[in-house]
Design an enzyme around this catalytic site. Structure first.
Site, PDB file in Angstrom:
ATOM      1  CD  GLU A 405      -1.788  -2.383   1.411  1.00  0.00           C
ATOM      2  OE1 GLU A 405      -2.678  -3.256   1.239  1.00  0.00           O
ATOM      3  OE2 GLU A 405      -0.632  -2.657   1.824  1.00  0.00           O
ATOM      4  CD  GLN A 427      -7.818  -7.165  -1.479  1.00  0.00           C
ATOM      5  OE1 GLN A 427      -7.325  -7.773  -0.516  1.00  0.00           O
ATOM      6  NE2 GLN A 427      -7.546  -7.472  -2.736  1.00  0.00           N
ATOM      7  CG  PHE A 428     -10.937  -5.065   3.146  1.00  0.00           C
ATOM      8  CD1 PHE A 428     -12.296  -5.268   3.327  1.00  0.00           C
ATOM      9  CD2 PHE A 428     -10.207  -6.029   2.469  1.00  0.00           C
ATOM     10  CE1 PHE A 428     -12.918  -6.411   2.837  1.00  0.00           C
ATOM     11  CE2 PHE A 428     -10.808  -7.172   1.980  1.00  0.00           C
ATOM     12  CZ  PHE A 428     -12.177  -7.359   2.164  1.00  0.00           C
ATOM     13  CB  ALA A 429     -11.210   1.510   4.917  1.00  0.00           C
ATOM     14  CG  ASP A 430     -10.126  -2.613   8.087  1.00  0.00           C
ATOM     15  OD1 ASP A 430     -10.507  -2.747   9.257  1.00  0.00           O
ATOM     16  OD2 ASP A 430     -10.905  -2.609   7.111  1.00  0.00           O
ATOM     17  CG  PHE A 431      -5.853  -3.950   3.959  1.00  0.00           C
ATOM     18  CD1 PHE A 431      -6.104  -4.462   5.231  1.00  0.00           C
ATOM     19  CD2 PHE A 431      -6.135  -4.758   2.871  1.00  0.00           C
ATOM     20  CE1 PHE A 431      -6.618  -5.733   5.419  1.00  0.00           C
ATOM     21  CE2 PHE A 431      -6.649  -6.038   3.040  1.00  0.00           C
ATOM     22  CZ  PHE A 431      -6.891  -6.526   4.311  1.00  0.00           C
ATOM     23  CG  HIS A 472     -10.963  -7.860   6.454  1.00  0.00           C
ATOM     24  ND1 HIS A 472     -10.297  -8.643   7.358  1.00  0.00           N
ATOM     25  CD2 HIS A 472     -10.315  -8.007   5.271  1.00  0.00           C
ATOM     26  CE1 HIS A 472      -9.284  -9.249   6.761  1.00  0.00           C
ATOM     27  NE2 HIS A 472      -9.272  -8.883   5.488  1.00  0.00           N
TER      28      HIS A 472
END
Length: 666
Positions: A405, A427-431, A472
């Site tokens: 990222e 891919q997910f905001a968490d990442f 996620h």
């Protein structure tokens, strides 16, 4: 004239003519003399800080002369020779170091923390590593434009320990980007010696692991540096690919002058002083009758006069007078929003389909727009938003990325520097945490620092309610509404998602575009079939009443709608914020002044969320109009759990109705 001794460096003139040799010497002499003057001014308290590159001039000058003037270089602290070789007026450099208006950052950043499009230079940030990924982005732009240009980026041996270094090399190798990674191995990262920085024999060896050609050069030999980099650059222009160069050199002064060099063995300093790139090259030029005393003295006199004149003019320039309006207006690049109204033809779309359609139409509108993310190409992304995009736009514009990222956010910044818009899918905001540094320290600050726009949209699939667990399911918008320079968008409906995404891509500023996963396939709406825009900073009033103002966004909007449907006796203004930065303060304040009560609903946990700031705003602006304390409703102060019954307990959704009733009964 300096005393001339036998050169301790062996030079191979090859086919270089005397004019080039003298130019190499002059270009090294100039930054050395500037540095010597800066050290005097530092002791006199006339400059605040200095990072010395004395003894490393051959690298900066050799690389700068080897590249074409229209090719980007991303230098660091000890690369003054890059700036001077590129011809930046000394007046502007001195104004930069003194915090004057004619510098490059309007007094907002110091030393070499600046860039300039005029000279195709992109300066560093203190976190070091991100500029490597930014170089990837510039090199990618060169590849997409097919302009035959190469990019060079600098780092030190210490910077190679950062994850950004590895991510940037891997991306450059996978995409075969025309970039030269220059490692200045100068012995110490501040006070930490190389044997505590890495355990391989040579840093150049790391290139092998990424399938990258690598070379080791004598960083104090100006001819070797210049000729080899020039040859490699010519080769890369014809056959684009990354190359790694380790320049062996030494840092003879402190990391910055206040650090000193007590931790360095005296013998080591003496050995490297004997390898001084300027003194040795001067000796070689005298011995071969290429440089004469008269030419040398003329060079010194010319440079001294230029330094003195530039210092005099920089000192004469008035100090910056703080102006709050100017400071605030430079946080974002100005954006001339253009309203594009939709047609009358609509179709029933799910939230996810509206985003996909909006993204596709923006790809058609902006013919060079690039989308990057994990699994977004043939696979179409984990949520299938980019399904079919490769067929429509090709793999150059729809790019699968490695799992990195940080490097991809940085590459997006590099594309922006080169004038290309990009959309990055987390891919997910968490990442986003894996790319947090370049988001908050590079994208957010670039325009304020040196007027460079960060024309990047980060798509952020987020939110709970789908049993995806702690990694996620976060809705982490508050991390970014806190950071000046970022814009934050959070739609709740397909119509808004499509129109706001178009605006986000048009906006030249960095935008975090939150997309709630639980809404993707559960919410439908009639959406215009063609391209249209919706302005930022305008909340939607979904319901009007006079007893209470409900303020929310994202999934919270639907929770509030369902609550009002169950409680038809409640007369409420329901505000969907839609954008959190910029925020529609006027609509919020006017509504609360009308109703006298306010409840703020957010999915994020309570402490530090945007509800807290909204509550404070209302207490400051509407205190005399309030009939009850402002109420906040948010999720539990825990990470978001996986199993359904725990997730239901966690989410604010189940708490809202009682909280609303309590507020009305106050």
């Amino acid at each position: 004239m300096p005393t001339i001794t036998k050169s301790n460096i062996t030079y191979d003139k090859r086919n270089l003519n005397n004019k080039i040799l003298l130019e190499l010497y002059y270009n090294m002499l100039k930054p050395r003399m500037i540095e010597e003057k800066m050290l005097i001014l530092l002791r006199q308290g006339k400059v605040s800080k200095w990072f010395s590159g004395i003894g490393q001039e051959a690298i900066a000058v050799g690389v700068a002369m080897a590249l074409e003037p229209n090719e980007y270089i991303l230098p660091m602290h000890r690369n003054l020779g890059v700036f001077t070789t590129r011809g930046i007026p000394l007046h502007r450099l001195f104004c930069q170091w003194k915090g004057k208006a004619s510098g490059f950052t309007k007094g907002r950043d110091r030393s070499f923390h600046f860039g300039t499009q005029e000279y195709n230079l992109v300066g560093m940030i203190s976190h070091l590593g991100p500029q490597l990924g930014v170089a990837d982005g510039i090199a990618l732009a060169n590849l997409l434009k097919n302009n035959g240009q190469v990019t060079a980026v600098f780092t030190g041996e210490g910077g190679t320990s950062e994850g950004d270094f590895h991510e940037a090399l891997n991306v450059a190798s996978v995409w075969q980007l025309p970039v030269i990674f220059c490692i200045e191995n100068n012995g110490y990262g501040l006070s930490t010696p190389t044997n505590e920085q890495y355990h391989c024999r040579n840093l150049a060896d790391r290139g092998k692991g990424y399938g990258i050609e690598s070379f080791i050069l004598d960083g104090n030999n100006i001819i070797e540096t210049y000729t080899k980099v020039q040859k490699l650059a010519e080769s890369i222009r014809k056959r684009p690919r990354p190359i790694l160069i380790e320049f062996k050199t030494f840092r003879r002064r402190g990391h910055e002058e206040a650090s000193g060099t007590k931790y360095v063995p005296k013998q080591l300093i003496e050995e490297w002083e004997a390898k001084d790139p300027i003194e040795n090259f001067r000796s070689y030029l005298y011995t071969n009758k290429i440089l004469s005393p008269s030419i040398d003295e003329a060079y010194i006199a010319e440079i001294k006069a230029e330094i003195d004149s530039a210092l005099e003019s920089a000192n004469a320039e008035p100090n910056i007078i703080p102006n709050e309006t100017t400071e605030l207006s430079d946080v974002y690049k100005s954006f001339d929003y253009k309203e594009i109204s939709p047609n009358d033809k609509v179709e029933d779309l799910r939230f996810v389909d509206a985003i996909s359609q909006g993204l596709k139409q923006s790809m058609e509108k902006h013919s060079d727009l690039v989308i990057m993310g994990q699994d977004i190409a043939e696979y179409g992304g984990v949520f299938k938003i980019t399904e079919g995009f490769v067929k429509a736009f090709g793999k150059n514009r729809v790019r699968n990325t490695p799992i990195c990222e940080s490097a991809i956010v940085e590459a997006a910044m590099g594309l922006s520097i080169s004038g290309i818009k990009s959309v990055v899918e987390m891919q997910f905001a968490d990442f986003v945490t894996s790319g947090f540094n370049p988001v908050v320290n590079y994208l957010a600050k670039s325009h304020y620092r040196w007027q460079q726009q960060a024309d990047v949209v980060l798509r952020m699939p987020c939110g709970g309610g789908v049993a995806a667990g702690p990694f996620h399911s976060q809705t982490n918008e508050a991390w970014f509404t806190k950071t000046p320079g970022l814009k934050v968008v959070y739609p709740a409906f397909p119509y808004d998602a499509k129109g706001l995404l178009a605006t986000a891509i048009n906006d030249p500023n960095p935008v975090l575009f939150f997309e709630h996963k639980a809404l993707y396939r559960s919410i439908r709406q009639d959406v215009p079939t063609d391209y249209f825009t919706i302005p930022f900073g305008k909340a939607a009033v979904l319901n009007e009443g006079d007893s209470v103002t409900i303020i929310t966004y994202g999934a919270g909007v639907h929770w509030a709608i369902n609550t009002l449907k169950k409680n038809v006796d409640i007369s409420a203004d329901l505000l969907d914020l839609r954008t959190l930065q910029p925020l529609d303060k006027e609509t919020i304040i006017n509504s609360v002044k009308k109703t006298g009560r306010a409840i703020i609903l957010q999915e994020d946990s309570l402490f530090g969320g945007i509800a807290s700031d909204l509550s404070a705003l209302l207490m400051e602006e509407c205190f005399e109009f309030l009939d009850a304390p402002v109420k906040r409703v948010a999720s539990m102060e825990t990470p978001i759990p996986f199993i359904g019954q725990l997730e239901d307990q966690y989410l604010a959704k189940g708490k809202f109705e009682n909280a609303l009733r309590d507020l009305l009964a106050y």
